[in-house]
Scaffold this motif. Structure first.
Motif, PDB file in Angstrom:
ATOM      1  N   ARG A  83      65.588  -0.123  59.026  1.00 40.83           N
ATOM      2  CA  ARG A  83      66.151  -0.987  57.936  1.00 40.83           C
ATOM      3  C   ARG A  83      67.518  -1.433  58.035  1.00 40.83           C
ATOM      4  N   SER A  84      68.358  -0.183  58.287  1.00 38.76           N
ATOM      5  CA  SER A  84      69.928  -0.082  58.607  1.00 38.76           C
ATOM      6  C   SER A  84      70.188  -1.355  59.659  1.00 38.76           C
ATOM      7  N   GLU A  85      69.378  -1.199  61.024  1.00 42.53           N
ATOM      8  CA  GLU A  85      69.588  -2.135  62.168  1.00 42.53           C
ATOM      9  C   GLU A  85      69.026  -3.528  61.840  1.00 42.53           C
ATOM     10  N   ASN A  86      68.317  -3.665  60.910  1.00 43.42           N
ATOM     11  CA  ASN A  86      67.552  -4.862  60.972  1.00 43.42           C
ATOM     12  C   ASN A  86      67.800  -5.751  59.927  1.00 43.42           C
ATOM     13  N   ILE A  87      67.841  -5.340  58.822  1.00 46.17           N
ATOM     14  CA  ILE A  87      67.881  -6.015  57.207  1.00 46.17           C
ATOM     15  C   ILE A  87      69.045  -5.814  56.627  1.00 46.17           C
ATOM     16  N   GLY A  88      69.717  -6.692  56.135  1.00 47.08           N
ATOM     17  CA  GLY A  88      70.839  -6.855  55.144  1.00 47.08           C
ATOM     18  C   GLY A  88      70.307  -7.143  53.712  1.00 47.08           C
ATOM     19  N   PHE A  89      70.913  -6.665  52.943  1.00 46.57           N
ATOM     20  CA  PHE A  89      70.339  -7.015  51.343  1.00 46.57           C
ATOM     21  C   PHE A  89      71.326  -7.731  50.641  1.00 46.57           C
ATOM     22  N   VAL A  90      71.119  -8.568  49.849  1.00 49.85           N
ATOM     23  CA  VAL A  90      71.946  -9.152  48.808  1.00 49.85           C
ATOM     24  C   VAL A  90      71.095  -9.317  47.452  1.00 49.85           C
ATOM     25  N   PHE A  91      71.577  -8.687  46.441  1.00 45.79           N
ATOM     26  CA  PHE A  91      70.811  -8.311  45.156  1.00 45.79           C
ATOM     27  C   PHE A  91      71.130  -9.366  44.169  1.00 45.79           C
ATOM     28  N   GLN A  92      70.843  -9.313  42.817  1.00 45.43           N
ATOM     29  CA  GLN A  92      71.404 -10.132  41.866  1.00 45.43           C
ATOM     30  C   GLN A  92      72.901  -9.527  41.278  1.00 45.43           C
ATOM     31  N   PHE A  93      72.579  -8.137  41.178  1.00 44.43           N
ATOM     32  CA  PHE A  93      73.753  -7.618  41.069  1.00 44.43           C
ATOM     33  C   PHE A  93      74.586  -7.039  42.119  1.00 44.43           C
ATOM     34  N   ASN A 161      76.170  -4.571  59.737  1.00 36.40           N
ATOM     35  CA  ASN A 161      75.136  -3.796  60.767  1.00 36.40           C
ATOM     36  C   ASN A 161      74.715  -5.061  61.705  1.00 36.40           C
ATOM     37  N   ASN A 162      75.121  -6.579  61.538  1.00 34.59           N
ATOM     38  CA  ASN A 162      74.490  -7.411  62.417  1.00 34.59           C
ATOM     39  C   ASN A 162      72.917  -7.610  62.333  1.00 34.59           C
ATOM     40  N   PRO A 163      72.455  -7.764  60.960  1.00 32.26           N
ATOM     41  CA  PRO A 163      71.024  -7.718  60.802  1.00 32.26           C
ATOM     42  C   PRO A 163      70.437  -8.966  61.466  1.00 32.26           C
ATOM     43  N   LYS A 164      69.093  -8.745  61.834  1.00 28.11           N
ATOM     44  CA  LYS A 164      68.375 -10.009  61.874  1.00 28.11           C
ATOM     45  C   LYS A 164      67.864 -10.745  60.896  1.00 28.11           C
ATOM     46  N   ILE A 165      67.724 -10.260  59.697  1.00 23.40           N
ATOM     47  CA  ILE A 165      67.094 -10.611  58.365  1.00 23.40           C
ATOM     48  C   ILE A 165      68.010 -10.429  57.349  1.00 23.40           C
ATOM     49  N   ILE A 166      68.323 -11.496  56.525  1.00 23.02           N
ATOM     50  CA  ILE A 166      69.009 -11.131  55.143  1.00 23.02           C
ATOM     51  C   ILE A 166      67.939 -11.343  54.089  1.00 23.02           C
ATOM     52  N   MET A 167      67.793 -10.214  53.312  1.00 21.66           N
ATOM     53  CA  MET A 167      66.907 -10.575  52.338  1.00 21.66           C
ATOM     54  C   MET A 167      67.664 -10.286  50.776  1.00 21.66           C
ATOM     55  N   GLY A 168      67.100 -11.253  50.061  1.00 25.39           N
ATOM     56  CA  GLY A 168      67.919 -11.502  48.845  1.00 25.39           C
ATOM     57  C   GLY A 168      66.998 -11.385  47.536  1.00 25.39           C
ATOM     58  N   ASP A 169      67.462 -10.764  46.484  1.00 24.75           N
ATOM     59  CA  ASP A 169      66.599 -10.590  45.263  1.00 24.75           C
ATOM     60  C   ASP A 169      67.364 -11.461  44.151  1.00 24.75           C
ATOM     61  N   GLU A 170      67.275 -12.612  43.751  1.00 25.35           N
ATOM     62  CA  GLU A 170      67.778 -13.394  43.030  1.00 25.35           C
ATOM     63  C   GLU A 170      69.582 -13.411  43.309  1.00 25.35           C
ATOM     64  N   PRO A 171      69.976 -13.648  44.412  1.00 24.03           N
ATOM     65  CA  PRO A 171      71.122 -13.281  44.569  1.00 24.03           C
ATOM     66  C   PRO A 171      72.240 -14.412  44.288  1.00 24.03           C
ATOM     67  N   THR A 172      71.643 -15.663  43.498  1.00 22.42           N
ATOM     68  CA  THR A 172      72.530 -16.525  42.397  1.00 22.42           C
ATOM     69  C   THR A 172      72.312 -16.437  41.171  1.00 22.42           C
ATOM     70  N   GLY A 173      71.380 -15.169  40.667  1.00 26.06           N
ATOM     71  CA  GLY A 173      70.849 -15.047  39.353  1.00 26.06           C
ATOM     72  C   GLY A 173      72.003 -15.102  38.311  1.00 26.06           C
ATOM     73  N   ASN A 174      73.082 -14.506  38.587  1.00 29.47           N
ATOM     74  CA  ASN A 174      74.228 -14.128  37.822  1.00 29.47           C
ATOM     75  C   ASN A 174      75.557 -15.100  37.865  1.00 29.47           C
TER      76      ASN A 174
END
Length: 224
Positions: A83-93, A161-174
């Motif tokens: 997860r740390s090496e491959n995925i970056g996260f952006v959440f609503q909060f 960490n230069n991920p291959k995937i960015i995953m977002g859960d409602e990153p513009t919700g707020n």
């Protein structure tokens, strides 16, 4: 070329207070550099799916393949590294630590991963801030930023960490529409310039329309 992420027949049940079949036979592919949004009404299973795809939820049946590797039966420690090496996260909060500086917030995931020394991580963090036009804010406490600025810092942190995937859960919700557009443009540029894949859960139809493809969910199924 193999997809960066793929699932085969993912099923997920909640058992408390009664058994509920929340995800049903989910098979999907995310190609390299692709920008995909996931849409559907509240309760359709999209956030649950994102947590499985991000390897944070392991209580499911089926296969999850990241960068050609089946990770469905990996140990928690291995999954944390993957997860740390491959995925970056952006959440609503944004989940920034308010008492820390912007720079320290961005450095934290890299310090935790421990692949590089402190000096290298700091240099990388400053580079990410520059990409997002936030380099002047590096030494400011996170609590002193506006909402739009905080979300940009959250994106910089997701990139560290230069991920291959960015995953977002409602990153513009707020965010208001102006800042939502800024966040979309940043994600699009990252996809194009840094060859990252984007997988974003959103209710924002204007945001979704601008992505390469929309995965639509209903009652635990992918319907289109």
């Amino acid at each position: 070329m193999k997809p960066i992420l793929e699932t085969k027949d993912i099923n997920k049940y909640f058992t408390d207070p009664v058994e509920f079949h929340v995800l049903k036979d989910i098979s999907l592919k995310l190609e390299r550099k692709e920008f995909v949004s996931i849409m559907g009404k509240s309760g359709c299973g999209k956030s649950t799916l994102l947590y499985i795809l991000s390897t944070m939820d392991t209580n499911y049946t089926g296969e999850l393949i990241i960068d050609g590797k089946n990770v469905s039966h990996e140990s928690k420690d291995n999954l944390a590294r993957i997860r740390s090496e491959n995925i970056g996260f952006v959440f609503q909060f944004h989940y920034l630590l308010p008492e820390f500086t912007v720079l320290k917030n961005i450095m934290l995931p890299a310090l935790k991963l421990g692949k590089f020394d402190h000096k290298t991580i700091k240099k990388n963090a400053l580079e990410k801030l520059e990409i997002l036009g936030m380099q002047e804010q590096a030494d400011k406490k996170a609590s002193r930023l506006s909402g739009g600025q905080k979300q940009r810092v959250a994106i910089a942190r997701a990139l560290i960490n230069n991920p291959k995937i960015i995953m977002g859960d409602e990153p513009t919700g707020n965010l208001d529409s102006k800042n939502a557009n800024i966040v979309f443009d940043i994600l699009r540029e990252l996809s194009n310039e840094l060859d990252m894949s984007m997988l974003i859960v959103t209710h924002d139809k204007d945001f979704a329309k601008k992505t390469d493809r929309i995965i639509e969910m209903e009652d635990g199924y992918i319907i289109s």
